[in-house]
Design a protein around this motif. Sequence first.
Motif, PDB file in Angstrom:
ATOM      1  N   GLN A  13       0.830  -1.201   0.000  1.00 23.73           N
ATOM      2  CA  GLN A  13       0.000   0.000   0.000  1.00 23.73           C
ATOM      3  C   GLN A  13       0.869   1.258   0.000  1.00 23.73           C
ATOM      4  N   PRO A  14       0.331   2.360  -0.459  1.00 23.69           N
ATOM      5  CA  PRO A  14       1.087   3.624  -0.404  1.00 23.69           C
ATOM      6  C   PRO A  14       1.565   3.910   1.017  1.00 23.69           C
ATOM      7  N   GLY A  15       2.816   4.331   1.104  1.00 22.59           N
ATOM      8  CA  GLY A  15       3.411   4.615   2.401  1.00 22.59           C
ATOM      9  C   GLY A  15       4.161   3.450   3.012  1.00 22.59           C
ATOM     10  N   ASP A  16       3.975   2.272   2.463  1.00 25.41           N
ATOM     11  CA  ASP A  16       4.647   1.083   2.981  1.00 25.41           C
ATOM     12  C   ASP A  16       6.123   1.058   2.593  1.00 25.41           C
ATOM     13  N   SER A  17       6.830   0.139   3.224  1.00 20.82           N
ATOM     14  CA  SER A  17       8.231  -0.119   2.902  1.00 20.82           C
ATOM     15  C   SER A  17       8.367  -1.521   2.333  1.00 20.82           C
ATOM     16  N   LEU A  18       9.451  -1.725   1.606  1.00 26.01           N
ATOM     17  CA  LEU A  18       9.706  -3.028   1.000  1.00 26.01           C
ATOM     18  C   LEU A  18      11.208  -3.166   0.797  1.00 26.01           C
ATOM     19  N   ARG A  19      11.712  -4.370   0.986  1.00 24.65           N
ATOM     20  CA  ARG A  19      13.125  -4.604   0.716  1.00 24.65           C
ATOM     21  C   ARG A  19      13.275  -5.655  -0.364  1.00 24.65           C
ATOM     22  N   LEU A  20      13.956  -5.285  -1.421  1.00 32.88           N
ATOM     23  CA  LEU A  20      14.265  -6.215  -2.492  1.00 32.88           C
ATOM     24  C   LEU A  20      15.653  -6.804  -2.275  1.00 32.88           C
ATOM     25  N   SER A  21      15.808  -8.039  -2.715  1.00 36.09           N
ATOM     26  CA  SER A  21      17.102  -8.711  -2.640  1.00 36.09           C
ATOM     27  C   SER A  21      17.498  -9.191  -4.019  1.00 36.09           C
ATOM     28  N   CYS A  22      18.794  -9.251  -4.231  1.00 36.77           N
ATOM     29  CA  CYS A  22      19.327  -9.790  -5.483  1.00 36.77           C
ATOM     30  C   CYS A  22      20.491 -10.697  -5.129  1.00 36.77           C
ATOM     31  N   ALA A  23      20.329 -11.964  -5.391  1.00 37.41           N
ATOM     32  CA  ALA A  23      21.369 -12.947  -5.097  1.00 37.41           C
ATOM     33  C   ALA A  23      22.161 -13.236  -6.354  1.00 37.41           C
ATOM     34  N   ALA A  24      23.482 -13.195  -6.223  1.00 31.71           N
ATOM     35  CA  ALA A  24      24.369 -13.446  -7.348  1.00 31.71           C
ATOM     36  C   ALA A  24      25.025 -14.802  -7.205  1.00 31.71           C
ATOM     37  N   SER A  25      25.272 -15.436  -8.319  1.00 35.51           N
ATOM     38  CA  SER A  25      25.970 -16.724  -8.320  1.00 35.51           C
ATOM     39  C   SER A  25      26.680 -16.887  -9.654  1.00 35.51           C
ATOM     40  N   GLY A  26      27.546 -17.851  -9.699  1.00 36.70           N
ATOM     41  CA  GLY A  26      28.150 -18.214 -10.976  1.00 36.70           C
ATOM     42  C   GLY A  26      29.616 -17.879 -11.107  1.00 36.70           C
ATOM     43  N   ARG A  27      30.054 -16.842 -10.463  1.00 37.13           N
ATOM     44  CA  ARG A  27      31.473 -16.481 -10.487  1.00 37.13           C
ATOM     45  C   ARG A  27      31.706 -15.495  -9.364  1.00 37.13           C
ATOM     46  N   THR A  28      32.936 -15.057  -9.250  1.00 41.61           N
ATOM     47  CA  THR A  28      33.248 -14.162  -8.162  1.00 41.61           C
ATOM     48  C   THR A  28      32.469 -12.850  -8.274  1.00 41.61           C
ATOM     49  N   GLY A  66      16.793   9.490  -0.222  1.00 40.73           N
ATOM     50  CA  GLY A  66      16.050   9.647   1.027  1.00 40.73           C
ATOM     51  C   GLY A  66      14.968   8.610   1.201  1.00 40.73           C
ATOM     52  N   ARG A  67      14.560   7.973   0.114  1.00 36.94           N
ATOM     53  CA  ARG A  67      13.542   6.928   0.206  1.00 36.94           C
ATOM     54  C   ARG A  67      14.100   5.548  -0.096  1.00 36.94           C
ATOM     55  N   PHE A  68      15.035   5.469  -1.029  1.00 34.97           N
ATOM     56  CA  PHE A  68      15.598   4.186  -1.448  1.00 34.97           C
ATOM     57  C   PHE A  68      17.060   4.125  -1.016  1.00 34.97           C
ATOM     58  N   THR A  69      17.447   3.004  -0.444  1.00 36.16           N
ATOM     59  CA  THR A  69      18.819   2.805  -0.004  1.00 36.16           C
ATOM     60  C   THR A  69      19.338   1.474  -0.516  1.00 36.16           C
ATOM     61  N   ILE A  70      20.490   1.504  -1.152  1.00 42.47           N
ATOM     62  CA  ILE A  70      21.108   0.276  -1.648  1.00 42.47           C
ATOM     63  C   ILE A  70      22.203  -0.151  -0.690  1.00 42.47           C
ATOM     64  N   SER A  71      22.334  -1.451  -0.530  1.00 40.04           N
ATOM     65  CA  SER A  71      23.404  -1.998   0.308  1.00 40.04           C
ATOM     66  C   SER A  71      23.770  -3.374  -0.232  1.00 40.04           C
ATOM     67  N   ARG A  72      24.858  -3.921   0.260  1.00 39.30           N
ATOM     68  CA  ARG A  72      25.253  -5.249  -0.213  1.00 39.30           C
ATOM     69  C   ARG A  72      25.951  -6.006   0.908  1.00 39.30           C
ATOM     70  N   ASP A  73      25.846  -7.304   0.822  1.00 41.43           N
ATOM     71  CA  ASP A  73      26.518  -8.206   1.747  1.00 41.43           C
ATOM     72  C   ASP A  73      27.339  -9.154   0.891  1.00 41.43           C
ATOM     73  N   ASN A  74      28.605  -8.875   0.780  1.00 40.59           N
ATOM     74  CA  ASN A  74      29.452  -9.678  -0.104  1.00 40.59           C
ATOM     75  C   ASN A  74      29.655 -11.098   0.427  1.00 40.59           C
ATOM     76  N   ALA A  75      29.521 -11.288   1.699  1.00 35.50           N
ATOM     77  CA  ALA A  75      29.630 -12.640   2.254  1.00 35.50           C
ATOM     78  C   ALA A  75      28.480 -13.517   1.763  1.00 35.50           C
ATOM     79  N   LYS A  76      27.377 -12.871   1.431  1.00 39.85           N
ATOM     80  CA  LYS A  76      26.209 -13.605   0.928  1.00 39.85           C
ATOM     81  C   LYS A  76      26.004 -13.394  -0.565  1.00 39.85           C
ATOM     82  N   ASP A  77      26.904 -12.641  -1.193  1.00 42.47           N
ATOM     83  CA  ASP A  77      26.757 -12.328  -2.621  1.00 42.47           C
ATOM     84  C   ASP A  77      25.373 -11.770  -2.921  1.00 42.47           C
ATOM     85  N   THR A  78      24.936 -10.861  -2.090  1.00 39.78           N
ATOM     86  CA  THR A  78      23.578 -10.328  -2.201  1.00 39.78           C
ATOM     87  C   THR A  78      23.598  -8.818  -2.095  1.00 39.78           C
TER      88      THR A  78
END
Length: 124
Positions: A13-28, A66-78
């Motif tokens: 719904q409008p005003g809500d938050s959501l977190r997307l994930s992207c998992a990488a695989s296949g090479r370094t 201010g609304r969208f923030t990107i981050s990464r966890d290299n230990a999880k390739d995500t």
Amino acid sequence: QVQLVESGGGLVQPGDSLRLSCAASGRTFRNVIMGWFRQAPGKDRDFVAAITWGGDDAYSANSMKGRFTISRDNAKDTVYLQMKSLTPEDTAVYFCAGVQGYRIPRDRTSYYYWGRGTQVTVSS
């Protein structure tokens, strides 16, 4: 070759938050800049945000700062996209993308690893 799989999309719904994930695989994952793009029906695929491998540099599109923030966890390739205060205008398919390098490109043609996308729908 890097395979990217997005997850976390859905109907919110409008005003809500959501977190997307992207998992990488296949090479370094090392030295791969990861980005998010989005494409609304009938529109171009637009840059949302990107982050360098070390996380020392990150950039978000002006309209999303201010609304969208990107981050990464290299230990999880995500890589993650945290979105808050969502509006119906944020409705789109969100794609994860990657490119080897050290300087963040904002044009989609620079990226050569792509996921299939995850649908985000913001509606009351």
